[in-house]
Design a protein around this motif. Structure first.
Motif, PDB file in Angstrom:
ATOM      1  N   ASN A  30      56.154  75.729  49.652  1.00 46.83           N
ATOM      2  CA  ASN A  30      56.732  76.464  50.768  1.00 46.83           C
ATOM      3  C   ASN A  30      57.267  77.816  50.328  1.00 46.83           C
ATOM      4  OD1 ASN A  30      56.482  74.953  53.213  1.00 46.83           O
ATOM      5  ND2 ASN A  30      57.827  73.424  52.314  1.00 46.83           N
ATOM      6  N   SER A  31      57.203  78.096  49.046  1.00 43.16           N
ATOM      7  CA  SER A  31      57.777  79.336  48.545  1.00 43.16           C
ATOM      8  C   SER A  31      56.676  80.293  48.122  1.00 43.16           C
ATOM      9  CB  SER A  31      58.698  79.038  47.360  1.00 43.16           C
ATOM     10  OG  SER A  31      57.958  78.435  46.318  1.00 43.16           O
ATOM     11  N   GLY A  32      57.070  81.495  47.727  1.00 37.45           N
ATOM     12  CA  GLY A  32      56.121  82.464  47.212  1.00 37.45           C
ATOM     13  C   GLY A  32      55.645  83.424  48.279  1.00 37.45           C
ATOM     14  N   ASP A  33      54.696  84.276  47.885  1.00 36.41           N
ATOM     15  CA  ASP A  33      54.163  85.285  48.785  1.00 36.41           C
ATOM     16  C   ASP A  33      53.315  84.638  49.883  1.00 36.41           C
ATOM     17  OD1 ASP A  33      55.332  87.185  47.181  1.00 36.41           O
ATOM     18  OD2 ASP A  33      53.533  87.447  45.941  1.00 36.41           O
ATOM     19  N   ALA A  34      53.067  85.416  50.920  1.00 35.49           N
ATOM     20  CA  ALA A  34      52.210  84.939  51.998  1.00 35.49           C
ATOM     21  C   ALA A  34      50.812  84.660  51.478  1.00 35.49           C
ATOM     22  CB  ALA A  34      52.149  85.983  53.111  1.00 35.49           C
ATOM     23  N   ILE A  35      50.204  83.601  51.969  1.00 36.70           N
ATOM     24  CA  ILE A  35      48.800  83.321  51.696  1.00 36.70           C
ATOM     25  C   ILE A  35      47.987  84.192  52.648  1.00 36.70           C
ATOM     26  CG2 ILE A  35      46.992  81.566  51.816  1.00 36.70           C
ATOM     27  CD1 ILE A  35      49.204  79.504  51.130  1.00 36.70           C
ATOM     28  N   VAL A  36      47.043  84.938  52.104  1.00 30.07           N
ATOM     29  CA  VAL A  36      46.305  85.917  52.907  1.00 30.07           C
ATOM     30  C   VAL A  36      44.891  85.408  53.161  1.00 30.07           C
ATOM     31  CG1 VAL A  36      45.601  88.317  53.136  1.00 30.07           C
ATOM     32  CG2 VAL A  36      47.673  87.745  51.841  1.00 30.07           C
ATOM     33  N   VAL A  37      44.540  85.337  54.424  1.00 28.87           N
ATOM     34  CA  VAL A  37      43.252  84.795  54.860  1.00 28.87           C
ATOM     35  C   VAL A  37      42.445  85.901  55.520  1.00 28.87           C
ATOM     36  CG1 VAL A  37      42.153  83.153  56.431  1.00 28.87           C
ATOM     37  CG2 VAL A  37      44.226  82.497  55.186  1.00 28.87           C
ATOM     38  N   GLY A  38      41.186  86.012  55.152  1.00 30.88           N
ATOM     39  CA  GLY A  38      40.297  86.997  55.752  1.00 30.88           C
ATOM     40  C   GLY A  38      39.377  86.367  56.782  1.00 30.88           C
ATOM     41  N   THR A  39      39.050  87.138  57.805  1.00 27.03           N
ATOM     42  CA  THR A  39      38.110  86.694  58.837  1.00 27.03           C
ATOM     43  C   THR A  39      37.354  87.908  59.359  1.00 27.03           C
ATOM     44  OG1 THR A  39      37.871  85.586  60.981  1.00 27.03           O
ATOM     45  CG2 THR A  39      39.829  86.923  60.668  1.00 27.03           C
ATOM     46  N   THR A  40      36.166  87.677  59.884  1.00 24.38           N
ATOM     47  CA  THR A  40      35.457  88.756  60.572  1.00 24.38           C
ATOM     48  C   THR A  40      35.621  88.645  62.085  1.00 24.38           C
ATOM     49  OG1 THR A  40      33.386  87.483  60.620  1.00 24.38           O
ATOM     50  CG2 THR A  40      33.735  88.973  58.744  1.00 24.38           C
ATOM     51  N   ASP A  41      36.391  87.672  62.545  1.00 21.06           N
ATOM     52  CA  ASP A  41      36.681  87.585  63.973  1.00 21.06           C
ATOM     53  C   ASP A  41      37.372  88.858  64.428  1.00 21.06           C
ATOM     54  OD1 ASP A  41      35.633  85.082  64.628  1.00 21.06           O
ATOM     55  OD2 ASP A  41      37.400  84.056  63.857  1.00 21.06           O
ATOM     56  N   ALA A  42      36.917  89.381  65.550  1.00 19.78           N
ATOM     57  CA  ALA A  42      37.514  90.595  66.112  1.00 19.78           C
ATOM     58  C   ALA A  42      38.400  90.212  67.288  1.00 19.78           C
ATOM     59  CB  ALA A  42      36.426  91.561  66.564  1.00 19.78           C
ATOM     60  N   PHE A  43      39.597  90.749  67.297  1.00 22.38           N
ATOM     61  CA  PHE A  43      40.562  90.455  68.360  1.00 22.38           C
ATOM     62  C   PHE A  43      40.850  91.751  69.105  1.00 22.38           C
ATOM     63  CE2 PHE A  43      41.289  87.702  64.702  1.00 22.38           C
ATOM     64  CZ  PHE A  43      41.156  86.443  65.268  1.00 22.38           C
ATOM     65  N   LYS A  44      40.188  91.919  70.251  1.00 24.43           N
ATOM     66  CA  LYS A  44      40.277  93.178  70.980  1.00 24.43           C
ATOM     67  C   LYS A  44      40.811  92.950  72.391  1.00 24.43           C
ATOM     68  CE  LYS A  44      36.263  95.197  68.588  1.00 24.43           C
ATOM     69  NZ  LYS A  44      34.902  95.762  68.758  1.00 24.43           N
ATOM     70  N   SER A 239      41.710  90.901  59.701  1.00 25.20           N
ATOM     71  CA  SER A 239      40.400  90.980  60.332  1.00 25.20           C
ATOM     72  C   SER A 239      39.579  92.089  59.693  1.00 25.20           C
ATOM     73  CB  SER A 239      40.566  91.241  61.836  1.00 25.20           C
ATOM     74  OG  SER A 239      39.340  91.214  62.497  1.00 25.20           O
ATOM     75  N   TYR A 240      38.357  91.745  59.240  1.00 26.47           N
ATOM     76  CA  TYR A 240      37.486  92.697  58.555  1.00 26.47           C
ATOM     77  C   TYR A 240      36.284  93.032  59.425  1.00 26.47           C
ATOM     78  CZ  TYR A 240      40.182  92.079  54.282  1.00 26.47           C
ATOM     79  OH  TYR A 240      41.199  92.066  53.352  1.00 26.47           O
ATOM     80  N   GLU A 241      35.802  94.256  59.265  1.00 21.90           N
ATOM     81  CA  GLU A 241      34.662  94.712  60.051  1.00 21.90           C
ATOM     82  C   GLU A 241      33.373  94.026  59.643  1.00 21.90           C
ATOM     83  OE1 GLU A 241      34.562  96.682  62.628  1.00 21.90           O
ATOM     84  OE2 GLU A 241      36.681  97.253  62.656  1.00 21.90           O
ATOM     85  N   SER A 242      33.294  93.591  58.384  1.00 20.16           N
ATOM     86  CA  SER A 242      32.057  92.976  57.906  1.00 20.16           C
ATOM     87  C   SER A 242      32.365  91.887  56.887  1.00 20.16           C
ATOM     88  CB  SER A 242      31.146  94.027  57.257  1.00 20.16           C
ATOM     89  OG  SER A 242      31.711  94.476  56.022  1.00 20.16           O
ATOM     90  N   ALA A 243      31.406  90.981  56.723  1.00 19.73           N
ATOM     91  CA  ALA A 243      31.547  89.922  55.731  1.00 19.73           C
ATOM     92  C   ALA A 243      31.561  90.492  54.323  1.00 19.73           C
ATOM     93  CB  ALA A 243      30.417  88.911  55.890  1.00 19.73           C
ATOM     94  N   ASP A 244      30.808  91.573  54.097  1.00 21.26           N
ATOM     95  CA  ASP A 244      30.779  92.190  52.768  1.00 21.26           C
ATOM     96  C   ASP A 244      32.149  92.753  52.404  1.00 21.26           C
ATOM     97  OD1 ASP A 244      28.130  91.555  52.378  1.00 21.26           O
ATOM     98  OD2 ASP A 244      27.378  93.496  53.080  1.00 21.26           O
ATOM     99  N   ALA A 245      32.796  93.410  53.355  1.00 22.06           N
ATOM    100  CA  ALA A 245      34.129  93.956  53.096  1.00 22.06           C
ATOM    101  C   ALA A 245      35.118  92.830  52.835  1.00 22.06           C
ATOM    102  CB  ALA A 245      34.589  94.796  54.286  1.00 22.06           C
ATOM    103  N   MET A 246      34.989  91.747  53.560  1.00 16.57           N
ATOM    104  CA  MET A 246      35.861  90.594  53.357  1.00 16.57           C
ATOM    105  C   MET A 246      35.621  89.975  51.981  1.00 16.57           C
ATOM    106  SD  MET A 246      36.300  87.219  55.805  1.00 16.57           S
ATOM    107  CE  MET A 246      34.555  86.753  55.726  1.00 16.57           C
ATOM    108  N   GLY A 247      34.345  89.861  51.586  1.00 20.45           N
ATOM    109  CA  GLY A 247      34.019  89.303  50.274  1.00 20.45           C
ATOM    110  C   GLY A 247      34.560  90.156  49.134  1.00 20.45           C
ATOM    111  N   THR A 248      34.468  91.465  49.289  1.00 23.67           N
ATOM    112  CA  THR A 248      35.004  92.374  48.267  1.00 23.67           C
ATOM    113  C   THR A 248      36.511  92.195  48.135  1.00 23.67           C
ATOM    114  OG1 THR A 248      33.253  94.007  48.664  1.00 23.67           O
ATOM    115  CG2 THR A 248      35.270  94.797  47.617  1.00 23.67           C
ATOM    116  N   ALA A 249      37.189  92.030  49.265  1.00 23.86           N
ATOM    117  CA  ALA A 249      38.647  91.832  49.250  1.00 23.86           C
ATOM    118  C   ALA A 249      39.010  90.543  48.513  1.00 23.86           C
ATOM    119  CB  ALA A 249      39.177  91.795  50.679  1.00 23.86           C
ATOM    120  N   LEU A 250      38.208  89.486  48.670  1.00 22.12           N
ATOM    121  CA  LEU A 250      38.471  88.236  47.961  1.00 22.12           C
ATOM    122  C   LEU A 250      38.263  88.410  46.461  1.00 22.12           C
ATOM    123  CD1 LEU A 250      39.158  85.199  48.214  1.00 22.12           C
ATOM    124  CD2 LEU A 250      36.694  84.765  48.364  1.00 22.12           C
TER     125      LEU A 250
END
Length: 534
Positions: A30-44, A239-250
């Motif tokens: 329950n402690s530590g930094d936020a867990i960061v999750v990537g998605t290509t889902d767009a929320f507009k 939220s990422y514009e592309s799967a490639d950008a999300m993969g690079t971030a990981l």
């Protein structure tokens, strides 16, 4: 760990993960930094859809995965799938023998995240609101068997149904049945923008740029009371514009986990790597893809045209060329692993055949080639969608019976155009609201279908769907469900294509990844923790 892929076996109703790699225990923190999750889902938010996160409007897997973290429902699908269990309720059940009266008792001292008490009246307000607003997403139809909602005191809610509905407990686990505070949500108007308030495991803070939510920060709700065990204090979704950008971030460590949608190439690459601090987790999935038809459109109004397309599409070639081992051909709207599935399209059409398709069109006096445009969305189901439609185009045109072109449109424009009837033929995906055959049939074929399809079949609507819902034993409902699938295969208002697996990729110090998605593609962020790298 030699192989960096965890494969989780599936039995619908009993999902028992077997761990074969690091990062797979329940020892979250329950402690530590936020867990960061990537998605290509767009929320507009747009003029056509200004309220993307209102439970009375939202009806796609991305927005539902935001709501499932924040808005509590009476019932919830359990950790390993199976029958839904009480969540905001402490108990629920049918109180008659005909599956027409369903009663729930709320948990004691239930509160919204702001500290306001959650009462039976709030439940009634939320359900009545969704039904009365009748948003054009069609999500209200999930609650269409409700006649009236009765309250008794602060904790008792009784649903009186119009007809028997054995699937009703599942429907109460979906976000459209989420409990909202009348102080935050107007009865007669959708709530515009990206604010969400509820009594779920997290609160939400949205970062918005140009009417698009680019980051969602989920913070553990101190007032949450329910059966879910929250194993972290904060999760950030980007939220990422592309799967490639999300993969690079990981790969760079900017995010800890990535989910839908990864490309087939990314999945293959991650699955073949043996020395990495990133794990690929393969999970059972109930996602399907299909073509939908506007049966009033002149180009496809004649059933023979749709039947000829069903006779020509080569699902095996489509899957092998685009998705490889990550998908399987599908010959019904109901996935092969769901009770009640029937291979109706294969039973009727068999293997692809130009000769048979030609005969079907000739008997109906259809002039060939039939000119069609297949529409698809460019940014909702992953970048492989374009390749998929290029293969479909090539298959149909190679027959000489069709002259097909394809057209891609962004999701925010695609959905309003589809609902307005602008497309004759278009491609869609379906992530189930709950894992039952009814949810692969009724949303498309019942009254108020969410596609706004003009296709109606009175036998399906008035006899077969009600028959199937009377059976609590879903195996007993198989006869009615099979009849529905056979009618669909003959009339072809929908053309199923394939059933997919689902994947996430995570850094190997993230725990709980084996539970991060259930078979209905529900993102369960509360399961994630940060542990020791293996």
């Amino acid at each position: 760990m030699n192989r960096k892929t965890l494969v989780l076996p599936a039995v619908v109703g009993l999902l028992a993960p077997v761990l074969a790699a690091c990062g797979g225990s329940d020892s979250g923190s329950n402690s530590g930094d936020a867990i960061v999750v990537g998605t290509t889902d767009a929320f507009k938010a747009s003029k056509d859809a200004p309220a993307p996160l209102d439970p009375a409007y939202a009806y796609d897997v991305g927005t539902w995965n935001v709501l499932r973290q924040t808005v509590q429902t009476l019932m919830v699908q359990p950790r390993g799938d199976g029958d839904p269990e009480p969540e905001a309720a402490e108990k629920c059940g049918f109180s008659d023998t005909g599956n027409e009266r369903y009663a729930c008792t709320l948990r004691k001292d239930l509160k919204f995240s702001n500290g306001d008490p959650v009462t039976a009246k709030d439940v009634k307000f939320s359900i009545d609101r969704a039904l009365s607003l009748k948003s054009d997403s069609g999500v209200f139809a999930l609650l269409s068997t409700i006649d009236t909602v009765e309250t008794q005191g602060d904790r008792e809610v009784i649903f009186h149904l119009k007809t028997a509905d054995a699937t009703f407990p599942f429907k109460l686990s979906t976000p459209v049945a989420g409990i909202v505070n009348p102080a935050d949500y107007e009865k007669g108007k959708l709530r515009d923008g990206f604010q969400v308030d509820g009594s779920g495991p997290y609160t939400l803070e949205a970062e918005v740029k140009n009417d698009k939510m680019v980051k969602a920060v989920f913070t553990k709700n101190p007032n949450y009371k329910g059966q879910l065990k929250v194993k972290n204090s904060k999760v950030e979704m980007r939220s990422y514009e592309s799967a490639d950008a999300m993969g690079t971030a990981l790969e760079k460590g900017d995010i800890d986990l990535m989910t839908r949608s990864m490309t087939p190439a990314q999945i293959t690459k991650l699955g073949n790597v043996t020395d990495s601090n990133i794990d690929l987790i393969e999970m059972p999935g109930l996602e399907i893809r299909y073509l939908a038809f506007n049966t009033d459109a002149s180009s496809v109004k004649t059933k023979a045209v749709r039947q000829a397309m069903a006779q020509l599409v080569n699902r095996g070639e489509l899957v092998s060329k685009v998705y490889g081992s990550q998908a399987e051909p599908l010959y019904s709207m109901v996935p092969a692993t769901i009770t009640g599935h029937s291979n109706s399209f294969y039973n009727k059409y068999g293997d692809p055949s130009v000769t048979k398709a030609k005969t079907v069109l000739a008997k109906a006096n259809i002039t060939t080639p039939v000119k069609l445009t297949l529409h698809y969305t460019t940014d909702h189901y992953g970048t492989a969608t374009q390749q998929e439609f290029e293969v479909l185009k090539k298959q149909l045109n190679a027959s000489g019976l069709f002259d097909v072109s394809i057209s891609g449109t962004s999701w925010d424009k695609f959905v309003p155009a589809e609902r307005a009837g602008d497309y004759d033929v278009w491609g869609m995906g379906w992530f189930p609201d709950f894992p039952d055959a009814d949810n692969y049939l009724a949303p498309f074929l019942d009254k108020d279908n969410f596609l706004k399809s003009p296709y109606t079949n009175n036998q399906i609507i008035n006899t077969l769907i009600p028959e199937s819902r009377r059976e609590a034993d879903r195996l007993t409902a198989s006869k009615s469900l099979t009849d529905i699938q056979d009618i669909v295969a003959d009339d072809v208002p929908l053309l199923p294509l394939w059933q997919g697996k689902q994947y996430i990729a995570a850094r190997d110090d993230i725990t709980g990844t084996e539970w991060a998605l259930n078979s209905s593609s529900t993102l369960q962020l509360w399961e994630l923790g940060r542990g020791v790298s293996g």
